[in-house]
Design a protein around this motif. Structure first.
Motif, PDB file in Angstrom:
ATOM      1  N   ALA A  38       0.832  -1.210   0.000  1.00  0.00           N
ATOM      2  CA  ALA A  38       0.000   0.000   0.000  1.00  0.00           C
ATOM      3  C   ALA A  38       0.861   1.253   0.000  1.00  0.00           C
ATOM      4  O   ALA A  38       2.003   1.255   0.465  1.00  0.00           O
ATOM      5  CB  ALA A  38      -0.923  -0.004   1.214  1.00  0.00           C
ATOM      6  N   ASP A  39       0.290   2.314  -0.512  1.00  0.00           N
ATOM      7  CA  ASP A  39       0.963   3.606  -0.541  1.00  0.00           C
ATOM      8  C   ASP A  39       0.386   4.471   0.581  1.00  0.00           C
ATOM      9  O   ASP A  39      -0.656   5.089   0.423  1.00  0.00           O
ATOM     10  CB  ASP A  39       0.765   4.279  -1.899  1.00  0.00           C
ATOM     11  N   GLY A  40       1.034   4.478   1.707  1.00  0.00           N
ATOM     12  CA  GLY A  40       0.573   5.301   2.825  1.00  0.00           C
ATOM     13  C   GLY A  40       0.008   4.476   3.962  1.00  0.00           C
ATOM     14  O   GLY A  40       0.576   4.392   5.035  1.00  0.00           O
ATOM     15  N   GLY A  41      -1.129   3.847   3.732  1.00  0.00           N
ATOM     16  CA  GLY A  41      -1.744   3.073   4.803  1.00  0.00           C
ATOM     17  C   GLY A  41      -3.017   2.397   4.349  1.00  0.00           C
ATOM     18  O   GLY A  41      -3.393   2.451   3.174  1.00  0.00           O
ATOM     19  N   LEU A  42      -3.692   1.714   5.300  1.00  0.00           N
ATOM     20  CA  LEU A  42      -4.913   0.966   5.011  1.00  0.00           C
ATOM     21  C   LEU A  42      -5.994   1.331   6.020  1.00  0.00           C
ATOM     22  O   LEU A  42      -5.695   1.626   7.192  1.00  0.00           O
ATOM     23  CB  LEU A  42      -4.655  -0.542   5.096  1.00  0.00           C
ATOM     24  N   ASP A  43      -7.234   1.299   5.571  1.00  0.00           N
ATOM     25  CA  ASP A  43      -8.381   1.459   6.467  1.00  0.00           C
ATOM     26  C   ASP A  43      -8.856   0.071   6.870  1.00  0.00           C
ATOM     27  O   ASP A  43      -9.077  -0.791   6.007  1.00  0.00           O
ATOM     28  CB  ASP A  43      -9.506   2.233   5.779  1.00  0.00           C
ATOM     29  N   SER A  44      -9.041  -0.157   8.179  1.00  0.00           N
ATOM     30  CA  SER A  44      -9.391  -1.496   8.668  1.00  0.00           C
ATOM     31  C   SER A  44     -10.738  -1.970   8.137  1.00  0.00           C
ATOM     32  O   SER A  44     -10.916  -3.156   7.835  1.00  0.00           O
ATOM     33  CB  SER A  44      -9.398  -1.509  10.199  1.00  0.00           C
TER      34      SER A  44
END
Length: 526
Positions: A38-44
């Motif tokens: 991922a580029d940056g982060g993930l939403d759970s």
């Protein structure tokens, strides 16, 4: 990754609902792989939807990875969204109640009685009428009949609910949402999700950290090569199980402390069963008094009578009642005085204490108090029980007057945090003069009775053997009423008895009688 997803699906199939186990296995591994790409982060929440698992499983994986150190960083976020209720889901599938009513009415009409028997009849009829889709003709011979007013209609309720179900709630106006919520078809929920990003020690390979150092590790030396989980010295330990004091006991301890600070001595009150002699006769209460009736007092069958009484004192009491040595005369019998009962007040304990004091020569002034249980044959309601606690204070000294009584009462109630007092003349069988004590209640904005008081009559004191120039001032109040006011309880059965909620006992705060009581809508009843 497809192989891992296959493992995850198989795992979810065999361990459905076990979110904690799922968090320690494939979900955590997949989260790390997705986070790496991922580029940056993930939403759970989005990750849970992609993986086809419950959101709680992803949350468990996040917390599991957080416990490993700085592998990931997780920021808790809160978002609001609209969801359909169970009834809203049904209407989104099958149509609104008013639409179903409209479709149920054929061109030739339908009897209103038959329409109202339909599952959606009662709810949908009024809505369809207000929408002017149907009308009622009451001139029909066989009863009111429902006819269509329009040939077709648009089910806007179903359309709006389908938009929400499809994730397009933003297309609805606030008025439309409000109307659906009033009909309990729509509800606003707060969703808490995590925004997960890489930590300073990010890695896709998870190695289990040891939490305990075993003897085997020490003897083999394997502890040198194993990673250990860091101790969290800021973490709170598990609270040990312990007992909890009932609110009555907390308030009782405060009253007891006040009496002890004022120099009082606690009287023994360990006899719930008392003879009529000590409960009534020693207090110069006539044997014909209404309070001695079975409607007000619990008498015992076995043992029905008291066998041991101080007979010399009994004879003096008898002479006072029957011959009027110091006041009015009453008919008096020993059989009536011997009857056993559950004491109706702790003044019987005061009578015993004063009798013992009179036997000590020369007389020495004394201050006594008691806090214990008494029993009355009361009608049970929100503020009355057949048993309650009575608080009593007694002072014996030479030349005490009503002014002394009022001064002691002001000092006593000031220590309770009650400073505004009023006194009202009253009648008690064994005190003269007698006063009711009133305090101004800031919450109720009125004066309320907080106790009773008076000076014991000579007809009670002289037969005991106390000197003629000795007076005894006394006052009393219940323990339950100040406790109910202090803790905001309006029903005494929630404080004492089988209906008491034990969680209330666990959660009740410390008692400070000099502090303001809990604000409560229930204080009016108290």
């Amino acid at each position: 990754e497809p192989d891992s997803l296959h493992v995850l699906q198989l795992f979810c199939h065999t361990q459905h609902g076990d979110a904690l186990t799922m968090a320690d296995g494939p979900v955590a591994e997949l989260l790390l792989r997705r986070l790496q790409a991922a580029d940056g982060g993930l939403d759970s929440a989005e990750l849970a939807a992609e993986l086809g698992v419950e959101h709680q499983a992803v949350v468990g994986a996040v917390k599991s990875l957080q416990a490993l150190g700085e592998v990931i960083e997780a920021e808790l976020r809160s978002t609001k969204r609209w969801e359909l209720t169970a009834e809203g889901e049904e209407i989104a599938r099958e149509g609104s109640h008013e639409a179903r009513v409209f479709r149920s009415v054929p061109p030739e009409g339908l009897a209103q009685s038959e329409l109202m028997r339909l599952p959606s009849g009662k709810v949908g009829f009024s809505k369809a009428m207000s929408n002017k889709w149907i009308r009622v003709d009451k001139s029909v011979a066989d009863g009111p009949r429902v006819f269509r007013v329009v040939d077709s209609m648009e089910d806007e309720v179903q359309r709006r609910l389908q938009l929400v179900r499809g994730g397009q709630a933003e297309k609805l106006g606030e008025k439309e949402k409000s109307e659906l919520r009033k009909r309990k078809l729509l509800t606003e929920v707060t969703l808490k999700t995590y925004w997960v990003s890489k930590g300073s020690a990010f890695s896709t390979s998870i190695s289990k950290q040891e939490t305990e150092l075993s003897p085997e590790m020490i003897s083999s030396g394997s502890w040198r090569d194993r990673p250990f989980k860091s101790y969290n010295f800021a973490a709170r330990g598990v609270l040990p199980d312990s007992g909890h004091l009932h609110p009555l006991l907390k308030v009782r301890s405060q009253f007891r402390q006040i009496f002890l600070e004022m120099g009082f001595t606690e009287m023994p009150t360990d006899n719930f069963i008392e003879s009529s002699f000590w409960n009534f006769d020693a207090l110069f209460q006539p044997q014909q008094h209404p309070a001695r009736d079975q409607h007000d007092t619990f008498f015992l069958r076995d043992p029905a009578e008291a066998l041991q009484l101080p007979m010399d004192y009994v004879q003096r009491v008898k002479r006072t009642h029957s011959q009027g040595g110091y006041g009015p005369r009453h008919t008096w019998t020993l059989d009536e005085a011997r009857k056993n009962l559950l004491r109706t007040h702790t003044t019987s304990a005061s009578a015993r204490a004063l009798y013992r004091l009179a036997q000590k020569k020369p007389f020495t002034p004394a201050k006594y108090f008691s806090i214990d249980r008494v029993f009355r044959n009361e009608t049970l309601d929100a503020t009355h029980l057949a048993e309650f606690h009575q608080i009593e204070g007694v002072v014996a000294d030479h030349g005490l007057t009503l002014g002394h009584l009022m001064g002691v009462l002001r000092e006593f109630f000031t220590k309770l945090g009650i400073t505004q007092l009023r006194f009202k003349p009253a009648y008690n069988p064994y005190t003269e003069p007698s006063m009711e004590v009133f305090s101004y209640h800031q919450g109720l904005k009125k004066w309320v009775e907080v106790g009773n008081s008076g000076i014991f009559r000579p007809e009670m004191l002289l037969p005991m053997g106390l000197p003629e120039n000795v007076s005894v001032i006394a006052w009393g109040l219940s323990l339950e009423r100040p406790t109910m006011i202090k803790y905001g309880i309006n029903n005494i059965r929630e404080l004492v008895g089988h209906k008491v909620n034990l969680q209330m006992v666990y959660d009740s705060p410390l008692c400070r009688l000099d502090a303001e009581p809990r604000p409560s809508q229930t204080q009016v009843a108290a």
